[in-house]
Design an enzyme around this catalytic site. Structure first.
Site, short mmCIF file in Angstrom:
data_model
loop_
_atom_site.label_atom_id
_atom_site.label_comp_id
_atom_site.label_asym_id
_atom_site.label_seq_id
_atom_site.Cartn_x
_atom_site.Cartn_y
_atom_site.Cartn_z
N ARG A 161 0.42 -1.34 0.40
CA ARG A 161 -0.12 0.02 -0.38
C ARG A 161 0.98 1.39 0.20
O ARG A 161 0.50 1.84 0.78
CB ARG A 161 -0.98 0.10 1.45
CG ARG A 161 -1.78 -1.21 1.30
CD ARG A 161 -2.72 -1.51 0.58
NE ARG A 161 -4.12 -1.85 0.84
CZ ARG A 161 -3.47 -3.34 -0.37
NH1 ARG A 161 -2.83 -4.03 -0.56
NH2 ARG A 161 -4.39 -4.47 0.74
N GLU A 179 -5.19 5.21 6.04
CA GLU A 179 -4.53 5.06 5.11
C GLU A 179 -5.67 5.37 4.14
O GLU A 179 -4.72 6.26 3.14
CB GLU A 179 -5.46 3.12 4.85
CG GLU A 179 -5.11 3.17 3.09
CD GLU A 179 -5.93 1.29 2.34
OE1 GLU A 179 -5.15 0.41 3.01
OE2 GLU A 179 -6.41 1.69 1.65
N SER A 181 -11.07 1.10 2.93
CA SER A 181 -10.35 1.33 4.69
C SER A 181 -9.74 2.80 4.70
O SER A 181 -9.13 3.63 4.62
CB SER A 181 -9.46 0.12 4.26
OG SER A 181 -9.89 -0.82 3.62
P1 NAP Z 1 -10.31 -9.70 4.48
O1 NAP Z 1 -10.76 -11.05 3.88
O2 NAP Z 1 -11.50 -9.85 6.14
O3 NAP Z 1 -9.14 -10.05 5.11
C1 NAP Z 1 -9.27 -9.29 6.90
C2 NAP Z 1 -7.38 -8.61 6.71
O4 NAP Z 1 -6.20 -9.90 6.95
C3 NAP Z 1 -7.32 -8.15 5.01
O5 NAP Z 1 -7.16 -7.13 4.79
C4 NAP Z 1 -5.97 -8.99 4.09
O6 NAP Z 1 -4.87 -8.56 3.92
C5 NAP Z 1 -5.58 -10.16 5.15
N1 NAP Z 1 -5.37 -10.98 5.21
C6 NAP Z 1 -6.64 -11.97 4.74
N2 NAP Z 1 -6.34 -13.17 4.58
C7 NAP Z 1 -4.92 -13.80 3.98
C8 NAP Z 1 -4.03 -14.64 3.43
N3 NAP Z 1 -4.51 -15.31 2.85
N4 NAP Z 1 -2.60 -13.33 2.97
C9 NAP Z 1 -2.30 -12.18 3.62
N5 NAP Z 1 -3.80 -11.63 4.47
C10 NAP Z 1 -4.64 -11.83 4.28
O7 NAP Z 1 -10.33 -8.32 4.42
P2 NAP Z 1 -11.67 -7.62 3.34
O8 NAP Z 1 -11.57 -5.97 4.38
O9 NAP Z 1 -13.12 -8.72 3.09
O10 NAP Z 1 -11.24 -7.12 2.48
C11 NAP Z 1 -10.52 -7.65 1.19
C12 NAP Z 1 -10.14 -7.69 0.50
O11 NAP Z 1 -9.75 -6.16 0.02
C13 NAP Z 1 -8.12 -7.61 1.33
O12 NAP Z 1 -7.26 -7.97 0.67
C14 NAP Z 1 -8.04 -5.68 1.03
O13 NAP Z 1 -6.87 -5.01 1.39
C15 NAP Z 1 -9.12 -5.28 0.17
N6 NAP Z 1 -9.06 -4.18 0.24
C16 NAP Z 1 -8.35 -2.49 -0.39
C17 NAP Z 1 -8.50 -1.97 -0.02
C18 NAP Z 1 -7.31 -0.76 -1.08
O14 NAP Z 1 -6.71 -1.07 -1.21
N7 NAP Z 1 -8.08 0.11 -0.58
C19 NAP Z 1 -10.14 -1.60 0.30
C20 NAP Z 1 -10.92 -2.05 1.02
C21 NAP Z 1 -10.53 -4.09 0.65
P3 NAP Z 1 -4.85 -6.93 2.45
O15 NAP Z 1 -5.55 -6.46 3.14
O16 NAP Z 1 -3.49 -7.03 3.11
O17 NAP Z 1 -5.45 -8.23 1.68
#
Ligand code: NAP
Length: 330
Positions: free
Chosen positions: A153, A318, A222
């Site tokens: 990020r 963020e 986020s």
């Molecule tokens: P989630 O799937 O409920 O997971 C919670 C957190 O755990 C995430 O933030 C993710 O990190 C981490 N995670 C889960 N499984 C993982 C794995 N196998 N390996 C490494 N890290 C893992 O998260 P969510 O809030 O529903 O979001 C889903 C995805 O969308 C995430 O990747 C999140 O980052 C992404 N997202 C990105 C943005 C953005 O770029 N601004 C905004 C909203 C959501 P990571 O965040 O590092 O993936």
């Protein structure tokens, strides 16, 4: 004064002194850069916490070009194009790789800035180079993938020394040798031979279920970054909080899920004035009812203090928060 409520997805009811929309490189050439100038794309990761007295320039550059080579596709997209529409177009054309990044709000130009990522894929993987216009020197330059200094990020574009770089377009390369990335729990229900189209549809469905639609409940996605901490601190947390999700990074550090920390600290239904923690996704703060900038800052501070006291972990925003003059935090 120009109303900003419709110009950023958190929809705080504030104004800007001056707004300049840029739809050509020529329009950049006549721009005079000032210390209080701020570049905005679709405003999905920026929150104006009060009237903005600086010069706001909005990226409206458009155009997409695609060239096929033996090993993949070279895609150029102007920075003002919508990111999700680009993903849908590419998948529709059989150009795969960005499917996990569907429905991330914002423009193409914002994608490299914070190296957007979701479900185990980061946009940097596909970025070959980024074109920028230096608004102080009035020259155009191209940064190679390495020069962009991509990290989790993060990128060179976030450093204050380069805030006068206006990203005009991004060159991507999507290799024909495509492999699905299905490691995240939310994608576990997909078959191991799922197509990119199926993955994209699934990601869209999941995100629509979990995340509030900014058109109905204003938000900036986020609000905080997932903290990355040393392994020793992580072991201490695992002992104190059994079940805490921990993701080991390639460099040996540990990534924590900020949403879990907030949720388990009992902050999920917290609100201050019109600003609130979203009930389905604790990492998203929402503008529930005409939130003021002060409401948002006070809510964010309350969450940071609680998380610090409970876990000894610092939550960093963020989102980009602006006051009357410029960035409070980036
Ligand atoms: P989630 O799937 O409920 O997971 C919670 C957190 O755990 C995430 O933030 C993710 O990190 C981490 N995670 C889960 N499984 C993982 C794995 N196998 N390996 C490494 N890290 C893992 O998260 P969510 O809030 O529903 O979001 C889903 C995805 O969308 C995430 O990747 C999140 O980052 C992404 N997202 C990105 C943005 C953005 O770029 N601004 C905004 C909203 C959501 P990571 O965040 O590092 O993936």
């Amino acid at each position: 004064m120009f109303p900003l409520k419709q110009k950023h997805s958190f929809a705080v009811d504030v104004n800007a002194k001056q707004v300049i929309e840029i739809d050509s490189i020529g329009a950049l050439q006549s721009l005079v850069w000032k210390n209080d100038t701020y570049i905005l794309g679709e405003g999905t990761n920026t929150i104006f916490t009060e009237d903005f007295n600086g010069q706001l320039i909005i990226n409206r550059l458009s155009g997409i070009e695609i060239k096929e080579s033996e090993t993949g596709w070279h895609v150029y997209a102007a920075a003002g194009e919508n990111w999700h529409k680009l993903v849908v177009k590419l998948i529709g054309l059989g150009i795969y790789g960005s499917e996990n990044l569907a429905l991330i709000p914002g423009s193409v130009g914002a994608a490299p800035v914070q190296n957007i990522g979701a479900y185990g894929v980061e946009v940097a993987t596909f970025i070959d180079r980024v074109e920028v216009y230096d608004c102080k020197l009035h020259v155009q330059t191209t940064l190679s993938h390495e020069e962009c200094e991509f990290a989790y990020r993060d990128s060179i574009f976030k450093r204050p020394a380069h805030w006068h770089w206006f990203i005009t377009g991004v060159h991507f390369f999507f290799p024909k040798a495509w492999q699905a990335v299905l490691g995240y729990p939310d994608l576990a229900s997909l078959a191991s031979d799922a197509t990119a189209e199926q993955i994209m549809s699934h990601v869209i469905k999941i995100r629509q279920q979990k995340l509030p639609d900014p058109a109905r409940v204003p938000n900036a996605g986020s609000f905080f970054k997932n903290p990355v901490i040393p392994q020793a601190d992580c072991q201490r947390l695992q002992a104190d909080f059994p079940g805490i999700p921990v993701f080991l990074q390639a460099n040996g550090e540990c990534k924590l899920a900020a949403a879990w920390l907030i949720d388990k600290a009992g902050l999920k239904s917290l609100s201050v004035g019109g600003a609130a923690v979203h009930e389905r996704q604790a990492l998203v703060l929402v503008n529930r009812n005409n939130a003021s900038g002060a409401d948002i800052l006070s809510l964010a501070e309350h969450i940071q203090t609680n998380v610090r006291e409970r876990y000894g972990v610092e939550l960093e925003p963020e989102v980009r928060l602006l006051n009357d003059y410029g960035l409070i935090y980036s």
